[in-house]
Enzyme design. Structure first.
Site: not given
Ligand code: GAR
Length: 188
Positions: A89, A106
């Protein structure tokens, strides 16, 4: 032309999609910043030839870590900050310095299912529509003005892995062009 940075915490699949799909489109992805030393995103950065910085949050306040991030962003002359799976955050220290210039993705249809378990929380809900949200960042957890949401209708016979794959596909399809359109508007 505007310069931007991507902040990640882990796998970095969105970071890779952003790097690949924004290359040669008039803006520069200057660097990736990651708060986890062992993150797979560092391997992706190396393969992509993108400068990568590690900033620790261990035994220091969020503001202290953000001061280091801010110094990197200033040094790299970054105008837009893109969060892509950055699981911290942000405090007013960074949000105020980049007011209206921090984006996040998100894996749920906000305001539903904020936090770090967006996919399982969506999957375990009875929501008939699941999807993603791209938004500007304010002081809250996955809050702030929504730029775009993309959704699909679930069939309720899909596994969590199938739902996860559909959500990631939406992320990789829509985050890069949305970032480019924000960067284009910043130039005007
Ligand atoms: C993604 O699905 C993104 O939307 C999420 O983390 C993942 C990262 O995947 N973010 C959240 O949950 C934010 N609250 P990645 O590292 O493979 O891009």
């Amino acid at each position: 032309m505007s310069d931007f940075a991507v902040l990640v915490s882990g796998n970095g699949s969105n970071f890779q999609a952003i790097a690949e799909q924004t290359a040669g489109k008039g803006h520069n992805l200057k660097c990736m910043i990651c708060d986890r030393k062992d993150a797979y995103a560092f391997k992706r950065a190396e393969k992509l030839g993108i400068k990568a910085y590690y900033v620790t949050y261990f035994r220091r306040s969020r503001e202290e870590a953000e001061k280091e991030i801010y110094e990197i962003l200033q040094k790299e002359n970054v105008q837009l900050v893109v969060l892509a799976g950055f699981m911290r955050l942000l405090t007013p220290f960074l949000v105020d310095r980049y007011k209206g210039r921090i984006m996040n993705i998100h894996p749920a249809l906000l305001p539903k299912h904020p936090g770090t378990h967006g996919i399982p929380d969506s999957f375990n809900s009875k929501d008939p529509e699941l999807g993603i949200t791209i938004h500007f960042v304010d002081y809250g957890m996955d809050t702030g003005p929504i730029i775009v949401q993309k959704s699909f209708t679930r069939t309720f016979d899909e596994s969590i892995e199938e739902i996860e794959a559909k959500i990631h596909k939406l992320e990789h399809t829509y985050y890069p062009p949305t970032i480019l359109s924000v960067l284009d508007k910043m130039d005007k």
